[in-house]
Scaffold this motif. Structure first.
Motif, PDB file in Angstrom:
ATOM      1  N   ARG A 364      -5.040 -24.766  74.009  1.00  0.00           N
ATOM      2  CA  ARG A 364      -5.623 -25.662  75.019  1.00  0.00           C
ATOM      3  C   ARG A 364      -5.968 -27.004  74.384  1.00  0.00           C
ATOM      4  NH1 ARG A 364      -7.358 -22.224  79.269  1.00  0.00           N
ATOM      5  NH2 ARG A 364      -5.785 -20.556  79.298  1.00  0.00           N
ATOM      6  N   HIS A 365      -6.114 -27.999  75.245  1.00  0.00           N
ATOM      7  CA  HIS A 365      -6.466 -29.346  74.808  1.00  0.00           C
ATOM      8  C   HIS A 365      -7.913 -29.651  75.168  1.00  0.00           C
ATOM      9  CE1 HIS A 365      -7.208 -33.608  75.734  1.00  0.00           C
ATOM     10  NE2 HIS A 365      -6.529 -33.838  74.626  1.00  0.00           N
ATOM     11  N   TYR A 366      -8.634 -30.242  74.222  1.00  0.00           N
ATOM     12  CA  TYR A 366     -10.002 -30.702  74.451  1.00  0.00           C
ATOM     13  C   TYR A 366     -10.148 -32.093  73.859  1.00  0.00           C
ATOM     14  CZ  TYR A 366     -11.869 -26.198  76.022  1.00  0.00           C
ATOM     15  OH  TYR A 366     -12.140 -25.057  76.732  1.00  0.00           O
ATOM     16  N   LEU A 367     -10.927 -32.906  74.523  1.00  0.00           N
ATOM     17  CA  LEU A 367     -11.305 -34.206  73.975  1.00  0.00           C
ATOM     18  C   LEU A 367     -12.734 -34.081  73.453  1.00  0.00           C
ATOM     19  CD1 LEU A 367     -10.820 -37.252  73.531  1.00  0.00           C
ATOM     20  CD2 LEU A 367     -11.744 -37.632  75.834  1.00  0.00           C
ATOM     21  N   GLY A 368     -12.921 -34.349  72.169  1.00  0.00           N
ATOM     22  CA  GLY A 368     -14.233 -34.158  71.562  1.00  0.00           C
ATOM     23  C   GLY A 368     -14.859 -35.454  71.117  1.00  0.00           C
ATOM     24  N   VAL A 369     -16.166 -35.554  71.317  1.00  0.00           N
ATOM     25  CA  VAL A 369     -16.955 -36.648  70.761  1.00  0.00           C
ATOM     26  C   VAL A 369     -17.973 -36.002  69.827  1.00  0.00           C
ATOM     27  CG1 VAL A 369     -18.405 -36.609  72.845  1.00  0.00           C
ATOM     28  CG2 VAL A 369     -18.555 -38.537  71.258  1.00  0.00           C
ATOM     29  N   GLN A 370     -17.923 -36.400  68.572  1.00  0.00           N
ATOM     30  CA  GLN A 370     -18.703 -35.724  67.530  1.00  0.00           C
ATOM     31  C   GLN A 370     -19.653 -36.699  66.836  1.00  0.00           C
ATOM     32  OE1 GLN A 370     -17.013 -34.094  63.563  1.00  0.00           O
ATOM     33  NE2 GLN A 370     -17.060 -32.321  64.924  1.00  0.00           N
ATOM     34  N   PHE A 371     -20.891 -36.248  66.690  1.00  0.00           N
ATOM     35  CA  PHE A 371     -21.907 -37.009  65.969  1.00  0.00           C
ATOM     36  C   PHE A 371     -22.308 -36.213  64.724  1.00  0.00           C
ATOM     37  CE2 PHE A 371     -22.376 -38.008  70.473  1.00  0.00           C
ATOM     38  CZ  PHE A 371     -22.336 -39.390  70.472  1.00  0.00           C
ATOM     39  N   VAL A 372     -22.193 -36.834  63.565  1.00  0.00           N
ATOM     40  CA  VAL A 372     -22.650 -36.225  62.310  1.00  0.00           C
ATOM     41  C   VAL A 372     -23.979 -36.877  61.963  1.00  0.00           C
ATOM     42  CG1 VAL A 372     -22.147 -35.835  59.877  1.00  0.00           C
ATOM     43  CG2 VAL A 372     -20.295 -35.783  61.554  1.00  0.00           C
ATOM     44  N   LEU A 373     -25.054 -36.113  62.113  1.00  0.00           N
ATOM     45  CA  LEU A 373     -26.410 -36.638  61.986  1.00  0.00           C
ATOM     46  C   LEU A 373     -27.138 -35.967  60.821  1.00  0.00           C
ATOM     47  CD1 LEU A 373     -27.276 -36.415  65.796  1.00  0.00           C
ATOM     48  CD2 LEU A 373     -26.342 -38.389  64.579  1.00  0.00           C
ATOM     49  N   TRP A 374     -28.292 -36.531  60.509  1.00  0.00           N
ATOM     50  CA  TRP A 374     -29.144 -35.963  59.460  1.00  0.00           C
ATOM     51  C   TRP A 374     -28.373 -35.791  58.147  1.00  0.00           C
ATOM     52  CZ3 TRP A 374     -34.378 -34.408  60.391  1.00  0.00           C
ATOM     53  CH2 TRP A 374     -34.799 -34.551  61.716  1.00  0.00           C
ATOM     54  N   GLU A 375     -27.610 -36.827  57.776  1.00  0.00           N
ATOM     55  CA  GLU A 375     -26.840 -36.837  56.536  1.00  0.00           C
ATOM     56  C   GLU A 375     -25.904 -35.631  56.425  1.00  0.00           C
ATOM     57  OE1 GLU A 375     -29.868 -37.106  53.528  1.00  0.00           O
ATOM     58  OE2 GLU A 375     -29.692 -39.276  53.472  1.00  0.00           O
ATOM     59  N   GLY A 376     -25.317 -35.262  57.539  1.00  0.00           N
ATOM     60  CA  GLY A 376     -24.377 -34.151  57.560  1.00  0.00           C
ATOM     61  C   GLY A 376     -25.008 -32.803  57.839  1.00  0.00           C
ATOM     62  N   GLN A 377     -26.326 -32.729  57.943  1.00  0.00           N
ATOM     63  CA  GLN A 377     -26.985 -31.452  58.186  1.00  0.00           C
ATOM     64  C   GLN A 377     -26.879 -31.010  59.642  1.00  0.00           C
ATOM     65  OE1 GLN A 377     -27.569 -29.667  55.793  1.00  0.00           O
ATOM     66  NE2 GLN A 377     -29.321 -30.184  54.538  1.00  0.00           N
ATOM     67  N   LEU A 378     -26.605 -31.911  60.553  1.00  0.00           N
ATOM     68  CA  LEU A 378     -26.449 -31.577  61.968  1.00  0.00           C
ATOM     69  C   LEU A 378     -25.125 -32.138  62.468  1.00  0.00           C
ATOM     70  CD1 LEU A 378     -27.617 -30.419  64.637  1.00  0.00           C
ATOM     71  CD2 LEU A 378     -28.621 -32.674  65.041  1.00  0.00           C
ATOM     72  N   VAL A 379     -24.285 -31.255  62.991  1.00  0.00           N
ATOM     73  CA  VAL A 379     -22.996 -31.662  63.564  1.00  0.00           C
ATOM     74  C   VAL A 379     -23.037 -31.341  65.046  1.00  0.00           C
ATOM     75  CG1 VAL A 379     -20.499 -31.380  63.501  1.00  0.00           C
ATOM     76  CG2 VAL A 379     -21.820 -31.190  61.393  1.00  0.00           C
ATOM     77  N   LEU A 380     -23.085 -32.374  65.861  1.00  0.00           N
ATOM     78  CA  LEU A 380     -23.164 -32.233  67.313  1.00  0.00           C
ATOM     79  C   LEU A 380     -21.822 -32.639  67.915  1.00  0.00           C
ATOM     80  CD1 LEU A 380     -24.620 -31.875  70.038  1.00  0.00           C
ATOM     81  CD2 LEU A 380     -25.490 -34.207  69.779  1.00  0.00           C
ATOM     82  N   THR A 381     -21.193 -31.718  68.629  1.00  0.00           N
ATOM     83  CA  THR A 381     -19.880 -31.968  69.220  1.00  0.00           C
ATOM     84  C   THR A 381     -19.919 -31.634  70.697  1.00  0.00           C
ATOM     85  OG1 THR A 381     -18.887 -31.246  67.126  1.00  0.00           O
ATOM     86  CG2 THR A 381     -17.411 -31.552  69.002  1.00  0.00           C
ATOM     87  N   LEU A 382     -19.487 -32.571  71.520  1.00  0.00           N
ATOM     88  CA  LEU A 382     -19.371 -32.363  72.962  1.00  0.00           C
ATOM     89  C   LEU A 382     -17.884 -32.407  73.317  1.00  0.00           C
ATOM     90  CD1 LEU A 382     -22.320 -34.656  74.064  1.00  0.00           C
ATOM     91  CD2 LEU A 382     -22.293 -32.168  74.070  1.00  0.00           C
ATOM     92  N   MET A 383     -17.396 -31.308  73.877  1.00  0.00           N
ATOM     93  CA  MET A 383     -15.972 -31.148  74.168  1.00  0.00           C
ATOM     94  C   MET A 383     -15.724 -31.266  75.663  1.00  0.00           C
ATOM     95  SD  MET A 383     -14.740 -30.535  71.108  1.00  0.00           S
ATOM     96  CE  MET A 383     -13.227 -29.588  71.156  1.00  0.00           C
ATOM     97  N   CYS A 384     -14.678 -32.003  76.021  1.00  0.00           N
ATOM     98  CA  CYS A 384     -14.338 -32.225  77.426  1.00  0.00           C
ATOM     99  C   CYS A 384     -12.905 -31.763  77.672  1.00  0.00           C
ATOM    100  CB  CYS A 384     -14.491 -33.703  77.783  1.00  0.00           C
ATOM    101  SG  CYS A 384     -13.951 -34.116  79.455  1.00  0.00           S
ATOM    102  N   THR A 385     -12.706 -31.035  78.753  1.00  0.00           N
ATOM    103  CA  THR A 385     -11.366 -30.607  79.143  1.00  0.00           C
ATOM    104  C   THR A 385     -11.182 -30.834  80.630  1.00  0.00           C
ATOM    105  OG1 THR A 385      -9.801 -28.769  79.153  1.00  0.00           O
ATOM    106  CG2 THR A 385     -12.088 -28.219  79.533  1.00  0.00           C
ATOM    107  N   VAL A 386      -9.952 -31.184  81.015  1.00  0.00           N
ATOM    108  CA  VAL A 386      -9.611 -31.458  82.415  1.00  0.00           C
ATOM    109  C   VAL A 386      -8.484 -30.518  82.820  1.00  0.00           C
ATOM    110  CG1 VAL A 386      -8.753 -33.163  84.056  1.00  0.00           C
ATOM    111  CG2 VAL A 386     -10.312 -33.868  82.221  1.00  0.00           C
TER     112      VAL A 386
END
Length: 545
Positions: A364-386
């Protein structure tokens, strides 16, 4: 005559990123640690320590971690690895290589000591080693009645040495040999102790420097010195292959584990409405990729805002090919063929998957927007699919969060201290600072040293080794949940609302441009905009069915 420019700086570039330092440093510090392996195995039940025949040959955390990571990440027959989002795996591997180089230098010196004071006086060496092995075995029983027997065993061995020195049973050369056969290993231990102490202090200094971010690993063996340096060239290619795999656009979804390397899915918000034209008119035909492309363009503007205060840092926005993986799978395998280039899927195949593979088996295909926060200690990813099924267009946004590396891996080296009773006021205690290496540790390192030059399977059989969790990835293997940290949890929850609104706005814009009646989509978007403001983390991948 042809000349070759093989300067070290040009061959092995350092790939550390400033916003990923904390996680990388915590993982790299494990290569220099002298803690027991249980510190790592307790963090993840999939991380196992295979026990050997003799506990005296067992490795410590730094030795076991360095060897396991090198074999898993650089081995010729290694399997594919999961991307380490929020960390730099090449830097961790280079630190493992640097730590192994320091230990090889120590083992070479200890092997010489063992040959002079151990091999030539083998009967005494075997008796002393037997006493130390028996002491370790008695201590491992963890019983009060056996806790003091270990000291008794060493006392008996020492008494036997004194008796042999003063009353040897033979005459002539045999008498002289028996006088020193038990004492020579003690002299060898004295030299070995000095070697082990210097190396332990050097490793601990590197351990502290890594966590402080001072300096980088020195890996000259990964830099070819000439056109015929095949070993260094092979290692350089393996490091390049590791970075190519790190940049792959293929990720794996493993049931309740979520997306490997990105964490489990903790929230899901979807908008699904019927595609109807304005006033019953026909709509202009469009594809899922048209919507995804519009969403991609709008997401690139996330760091911009109407107010000059705070806001999002620059996000990583990528098109991902998600491969389904069964929960019991022990390995990953990326797609191959003409549609791929290296470890990544080509753009035209990504677009085809987005438009066509929306139902049934397949990637499957997903479009992801990823934030690497807290000097790499937190990886936040929001994935979008249509997806478009019949006349229903569905836009889904899911949240994935990978927490910080376990705090145990972020601790700096501490002096070895113990509480003992005072000699006169025996009812009071005092703190005594022990040597950086204990007597048993010196014996263990000296005994292991000659076997480090032999095939590694022999040392594994004698002392055991560390088995890494599979599918293996450096970043997601030993992490904690981010929800225990209030600020990390807030960052994860707060990011959803603006991203969701951008996705909906971009979708509605494409629909309007193609003659779709967006009244129901707008209404559903407003509902979700209100619901997402009270978003709470849930086990979205665990269904109560």
């Amino acid at each position: 005559m042809t000349t070759f420019d093989l300067s070290p700086g040009a061959q092995v570039p350092l790939t550390g990123l400033s916003h990923q330092t904390a996680a990388t440093q915590a993982l790299a510090s494990a290569a220099y640690r002298d803690d027991p392996v249980s510190l790592l195995t307790d963090l993840d039940p999939k991380t196992n320590q295979q026990t050997g025949k003799f506990s005296m040959f067992s490795p410590n955390l730094g030795e076991a971690f360095s060897r396991a990571v090198q074999e898993r990440m650089l081995g010729g027959a290694r399997g594919q690895v999961v991307q380490s989002f929020g960390a730099d795996p090449a830097a961790v591997v280079q630190h493992c290589l640097a730590a192994s180089k320091i230990r090889r230098t120590r083992d070479a010196r200890l092997t010489a000591v063992m040959a002079v004071f151990g091999l030539f006086f083998l009967p005494g060496t075997l008796l002393w080693l037997g006493a130390f092995q028996l002491r370790r075995t008695l201590r491992s029983l963890s019983k009060s009645r056996t806790s003091g027997l270990g000291s008794v065993v060493l006392f008996v061995a020492g008494l036997f040495s004194v008796l042999l020195f003063f009353r040897p049973p033979f005459s002539g050369f045999a008498q002289l040999y028996m006088r020193v056969v038990m004492l020579a290993p003690i002299v060898g231990w004295f030299f070995a102790q000095r070697i082990c102490r210097r190396t332990a202090e050097e490793l601990r200094q590197h351990w502290s420097d890594v966590l402080d971010g001072a300096g980088g690993p020195s890996v000259p063996e990964a830099v070819p010195t000439g056109p015929h340096d095949s070993k260094a060239e092979t290692m350089r290619r393996e490091l390049e292959k590791l970075m190519a795999e790190q940049n792959s656009n293929v990720i794996f979804y493993q049931g309740r584990e979520g997306i490997l390397g990105m964490g489990s899915r903790w929230g899901s918000w979807h908008m699904a409405e019927e595609l109807v034209g304005h006033d019953g008119a026909e709509i202009n035909p469009f594809r899922s990729w048209d919507v995804i492309r519009s969403i991609h363009d709008r997401l690139r503007e996330l760091e911009r805002g109407p107010l000059h205060t705070g806001g999002f840092p620059k996000a990583s926005i990528r098109h991902w090919v998600v491969v389904p993986l069964s929960e019991g799978a022990g390995a990953i395998e990326r797609p191959t063929g003409t549609e791929t280039e290296g470890y990544s899927v080509r753009d035209f195949e990504v677009q085809r998957i987005c438009n066509e593979q929306q139902f049934g088996s397949g990637n499957r295909h997903y479009l992801g927007v990823q934030f690497v926060l807290w000097e790499g200690q937190l990886v936040l990813t929001l994935m979008c699919t249509v997806t478009v099924l019949h006349k229903t267009l569905r836009v889904e946004v899911t949240g994935h969060t990978l927490g910080p590396v376990a705090p145990m891996l972020s601790g700096k080296p501490e002096p070895r201290v113990r509480e003992v009773a005072k000699s006169i006021r025996f009812w009071e205690t005092k703190t005594v600072v022990d040597s950086v290496v204990s007597t048993e540790e010196v014996v263990r390192l000296t005994v292991r040293a000659p076997f480090t030059w032999m095939p590694p399977t022999l040392l594994d059989w004698l002392g055991g080794k560390l088995t890494l969790p599979e599918p293996f990835g450096l970043r997601h293997s030993w992490v904690e949940k981010p929800w225990a940290n209030r600020f990390m949890a807030d960052d994860a929850v707060r990011a959803v609302t603006p991203v969701l609104r951008v996705v909906h706005a971009a979708t509605i814009r494409v629909l309007e441009e193609n003659g779709v009646d967006t009244e129901k989509f707008s209404a559903r978007s407003l509902v979700l905009s209100g619901v997402v403001q009270g978003a709470e983390p849930k086990k979205a991948d665990v269904y109560d069915a």
